[in-house]
Design a protein around this motif. Sequence first.
Motif, PDB file in Angstrom:
ATOM      1  N   GLN A 101       0.846  -1.190   0.000  1.00 27.86           N
ATOM      2  CA  GLN A 101       0.000   0.000   0.000  1.00 27.86           C
ATOM      3  C   GLN A 101       0.886   1.245   0.000  1.00 27.86           C
ATOM      4  O   GLN A 101       1.912   1.289   0.679  1.00 27.86           O
ATOM      5  CB  GLN A 101      -0.898   0.024   1.239  1.00 27.86           C
ATOM      6  CG  GLN A 101      -1.887  -1.131   1.344  1.00 27.86           C
ATOM      7  CD  GLN A 101      -3.018  -1.017   0.355  1.00 27.86           C
ATOM      8  OE1 GLN A 101      -3.249  -1.906  -0.447  1.00 27.86           O
ATOM      9  NE2 GLN A 101      -3.726   0.087   0.387  1.00 27.86           N
ATOM     10  N   ASP A 103       1.614   5.431  -2.179  1.00 24.80           N
ATOM     11  CA  ASP A 103       1.281   6.367  -3.253  1.00 24.80           C
ATOM     12  C   ASP A 103       1.741   5.866  -4.614  1.00 24.80           C
ATOM     13  O   ASP A 103       1.423   6.462  -5.640  1.00 24.80           O
ATOM     14  CB  ASP A 103       1.870   7.748  -2.967  1.00 24.80           C
ATOM     15  CG  ASP A 103       3.389   7.750  -2.889  1.00 24.80           C
ATOM     16  OD1 ASP A 103       4.012   6.689  -3.105  1.00 24.80           O
ATOM     17  OD2 ASP A 103       3.965   8.818  -2.601  1.00 24.80           O
ATOM     18  N   ASP A 173      -2.669   3.621   3.998  1.00 16.42           N
ATOM     19  CA  ASP A 173      -1.313   4.021   3.626  1.00 16.42           C
ATOM     20  C   ASP A 173      -0.902   5.128   4.586  1.00 16.42           C
ATOM     21  O   ASP A 173      -1.631   5.440   5.519  1.00 16.42           O
ATOM     22  CB  ASP A 173      -1.187   4.425   2.146  1.00 16.42           C
ATOM     23  CG  ASP A 173      -1.951   5.690   1.788  1.00 16.42           C
ATOM     24  OD1 ASP A 173      -2.044   6.607   2.619  1.00 16.42           O
ATOM     25  OD2 ASP A 173      -2.455   5.773   0.650  1.00 16.42           O
ATOM     26  N   LYS A 175      -0.940   8.197   4.613  1.00 20.48           N
ATOM     27  CA  LYS A 175      -1.691   9.454   4.688  1.00 20.48           C
ATOM     28  C   LYS A 175      -3.203   9.283   4.627  1.00 20.48           C
ATOM     29  O   LYS A 175      -3.926  10.275   4.616  1.00 20.48           O
ATOM     30  CB  LYS A 175      -1.251  10.393   3.553  1.00 20.48           C
ATOM     31  CG  LYS A 175       0.152  10.953   3.709  1.00 20.48           C
ATOM     32  CD  LYS A 175       0.420  12.048   2.695  1.00 20.48           C
ATOM     33  CE  LYS A 175      -0.421  13.277   2.974  1.00 20.48           C
ATOM     34  NZ  LYS A 175      -0.097  14.393   2.043  1.00 20.48           N
ATOM     35  N   HIS A 176      -3.703   8.039   4.592  1.00 16.90           N
ATOM     36  CA  HIS A 176      -5.143   7.852   4.418  1.00 16.90           C
ATOM     37  C   HIS A 176      -5.701   6.783   5.355  1.00 16.90           C
ATOM     38  O   HIS A 176      -5.087   5.728   5.549  1.00 16.90           O
ATOM     39  CB  HIS A 176      -5.461   7.462   2.974  1.00 16.90           C
ATOM     40  CG  HIS A 176      -5.074   8.507   1.974  1.00 16.90           C
ATOM     41  ND1 HIS A 176      -3.845   8.522   1.352  1.00 16.90           N
ATOM     42  CD2 HIS A 176      -5.747   9.586   1.500  1.00 16.90           C
ATOM     43  CE1 HIS A 176      -3.781   9.559   0.530  1.00 16.90           C
ATOM     44  NE2 HIS A 176      -4.918  10.214   0.603  1.00 16.90           N
ATOM     45  N   ILE A 254     -12.961   8.387   2.977  1.00 15.31           N
ATOM     46  CA  ILE A 254     -11.507   8.439   3.147  1.00 15.31           C
ATOM     47  C   ILE A 254     -11.161   9.677   3.964  1.00 15.31           C
ATOM     48  O   ILE A 254     -11.683  10.768   3.707  1.00 15.31           O
ATOM     49  CB  ILE A 254     -10.790   8.491   1.786  1.00 15.31           C
ATOM     50  CG1 ILE A 254     -10.947   7.159   1.057  1.00 15.31           C
ATOM     51  CG2 ILE A 254      -9.309   8.817   1.957  1.00 15.31           C
ATOM     52  CD1 ILE A 254     -10.339   7.152  -0.328  1.00 15.31           C
ATOM     53  N   LYS A 256      -8.076  12.060   4.911  1.00 13.47           N
ATOM     54  CA  LYS A 256      -6.698  12.428   4.568  1.00 13.47           C
ATOM     55  C   LYS A 256      -6.050  13.094   5.772  1.00 13.47           C
ATOM     56  O   LYS A 256      -6.584  14.065   6.320  1.00 13.47           O
ATOM     57  CB  LYS A 256      -6.677  13.376   3.368  1.00 13.47           C
ATOM     58  CG  LYS A 256      -7.118  12.719   2.076  1.00 13.47           C
ATOM     59  CD  LYS A 256      -6.845  13.610   0.878  1.00 13.47           C
ATOM     60  CE  LYS A 256      -7.201  12.884  -0.410  1.00 13.47           C
ATOM     61  NZ  LYS A 256      -6.829  13.651  -1.614  1.00 13.47           N
ATOM     62  N   GLN A 400      -8.739   4.493  -4.988  1.00 14.68           N
ATOM     63  CA  GLN A 400      -7.522   4.888  -5.692  1.00 14.68           C
ATOM     64  C   GLN A 400      -7.658   6.292  -6.282  1.00 14.68           C
ATOM     65  O   GLN A 400      -6.734   7.100  -6.216  1.00 14.68           O
ATOM     66  CB  GLN A 400      -7.211   3.880  -6.798  1.00 14.68           C
ATOM     67  CG  GLN A 400      -6.015   4.239  -7.665  1.00 14.68           C
ATOM     68  CD  GLN A 400      -4.714   4.311  -6.896  1.00 14.68           C
ATOM     69  OE1 GLN A 400      -4.536   3.596  -5.912  1.00 14.68           O
ATOM     70  NE2 GLN A 400      -3.800   5.161  -7.338  1.00 14.68           N
ATOM     71  N   LYS A 402      -9.453   8.814  -5.271  1.00 11.37           N
ATOM     72  CA  LYS A 402      -9.436   9.865  -4.250  1.00 11.37           C
ATOM     73  C   LYS A 402      -8.038  10.029  -3.660  1.00 11.37           C
ATOM     74  O   LYS A 402      -7.619  11.145  -3.346  1.00 11.37           O
ATOM     75  CB  LYS A 402     -10.443   9.547  -3.141  1.00 11.37           C
ATOM     76  CG  LYS A 402     -11.885   9.464  -3.630  1.00 11.37           C
ATOM     77  CD  LYS A 402     -12.277  10.678  -4.450  1.00 11.37           C
ATOM     78  CE  LYS A 402     -13.671  10.546  -5.045  1.00 11.37           C
ATOM     79  NZ  LYS A 402     -14.006  11.677  -5.946  1.00 11.37           N
ATOM     80  N   LYS A 403      -7.317   8.941  -3.513  1.00 14.91           N
ATOM     81  CA  LYS A 403      -5.925   9.041  -3.063  1.00 14.91           C
ATOM     82  C   LYS A 403      -5.086   9.755  -4.113  1.00 14.91           C
ATOM     83  O   LYS A 403      -4.166  10.508  -3.794  1.00 14.91           O
ATOM     84  CB  LYS A 403      -5.350   7.643  -2.818  1.00 14.91           C
ATOM     85  CG  LYS A 403      -5.906   6.939  -1.593  1.00 14.91           C
ATOM     86  CD  LYS A 403      -5.499   5.481  -1.558  1.00 14.91           C
ATOM     87  CE  LYS A 403      -4.016   5.293  -1.715  1.00 14.91           C
ATOM     88  NZ  LYS A 403      -3.604   3.881  -1.669  1.00 14.91           N
ATOM     89  N   ASP A 406      -4.196  13.709  -4.311  1.00 15.02           N
ATOM     90  CA  ASP A 406      -3.195  14.393  -3.472  1.00 15.02           C
ATOM     91  C   ASP A 406      -2.227  15.193  -4.321  1.00 15.02           C
ATOM     92  O   ASP A 406      -1.791  14.749  -5.360  1.00 15.02           O
ATOM     93  CB  ASP A 406      -2.406  13.362  -2.653  1.00 15.02           C
ATOM     94  CG  ASP A 406      -3.173  12.980  -1.396  1.00 15.02           C
ATOM     95  OD1 ASP A 406      -4.182  13.629  -1.110  1.00 15.02           O
ATOM     96  OD2 ASP A 406      -2.757  12.026  -0.717  1.00 15.02           O
TER      97      ASP A 406
END
Length: 406
Positions: A101, A103, A173, A175-176, A254, A256, A400, A402-403, A406
């Motif tokens: 997992q 970025d 991950d 940051k999430h 999610i 952040k 994915q 929405k991540k 960033d």
Amino acid sequence: MKIGDANLHNSSLPSLKENQKSLDKQKKSKNFKSKLSSLSKTTKILICSTVILALSILITIIILLSLLATVPCNVIKCHSKASKCINNWFKVECICDYGYQGDGFKYCDECGLTSVSKNVKIIGGIEAMAHSWPSSVYLRFSYRGNVDIKLTNGTVVTVYAQQNGLCGGSLIDRKHVLTAAHCIRPVLKLKLDNKDYYVRAKINNDFPTLESMYKLYFEVHNLSKVTSSQVYSIKEIIAHENYDESTILNDIAILKLDKEVELNERIQLACLPNYSLELYPSDVNIKSWVQGWGLIEQANKTLPSSLQNVQVTIYDMSYCTQMYPRVPKSPSSQICAGDVTGEKGSCFGDSGGALFILDKIDEKSKFVAVGLVSYGNGSCTTVNLGQIYTRISYFSKWIQSKKFLD
């Protein structure tokens, strides 16, 4: 005659000298023109070469920009553990391989790691081994301020409210955090004149944003021993755009974080289903586990001091159709799980926490988060009824995307 000849000879000398000078000048002029002509050819060649080089560079830049715009995956390199790359306009989505997992660029961390064995062989609900679920996150809601209540007679009154709430979440991950969408709806339950009213919390000076009403706690086992070093603020809350409070479909969100989490023995990532699988798990009547800090005795509203875990079974959706029969169920985006004996299951406060199954990833046995606690029938455990969990695999592409923002 001799004298005349001498004079004639003497008079022709200047003319010869002048002619010689003229010839010398012409010769020098020719040499200069020749050099100038030669220099001009060199300059022309140099200019032409420079133009050709500039055009080549320009064409190369145009080609690279075109590639970067249309197929950036051919230009930008993903992480070594991110073999899947999705082209976007001037940007790529690098997706970490199953079992990792991150970025997709800077990091793809191995997920499902733990340094403490889980006591999952115990069937009934029990206190989990401390830090045996290192991806579990405690989500706390806190609010105080004036809110408006519309009474049954239509009158609107303003009252002061102060309430706390809790949910679960999973670190996916650095940051999430993944949780349920209904967990980040700041609804307050207030009693006035022996009647219950449900109102939304209002933005105020103490809580200028929705995100400021929530805090995330990591490395938590016993809630009475939480320290400030374990607390993280939320930068942005992203609930699914199609979340429906009446049907409770698309119950996923999610969170952040405002900064990256440092992974350690007590903070690790939950494994998510394989990105390519939309229906996972596809089997039913399989073991699964859920954990949280929710009620352990609904009648007495008893909250545990420590994280609890319990084994439940994933059933066919037919086991859940009798629960709120007017509320539509979606086997593709939801999971029915619980205990048909009515002895155990998730309860209030467990919402947003993950439902795990045990699976093989790269020949390693790991717990994979397959669902999020969504809702039950209101009594937490009921004979012959399961509970509804949001199916994570159905929302893999949404997660994915929405991540990726960033």
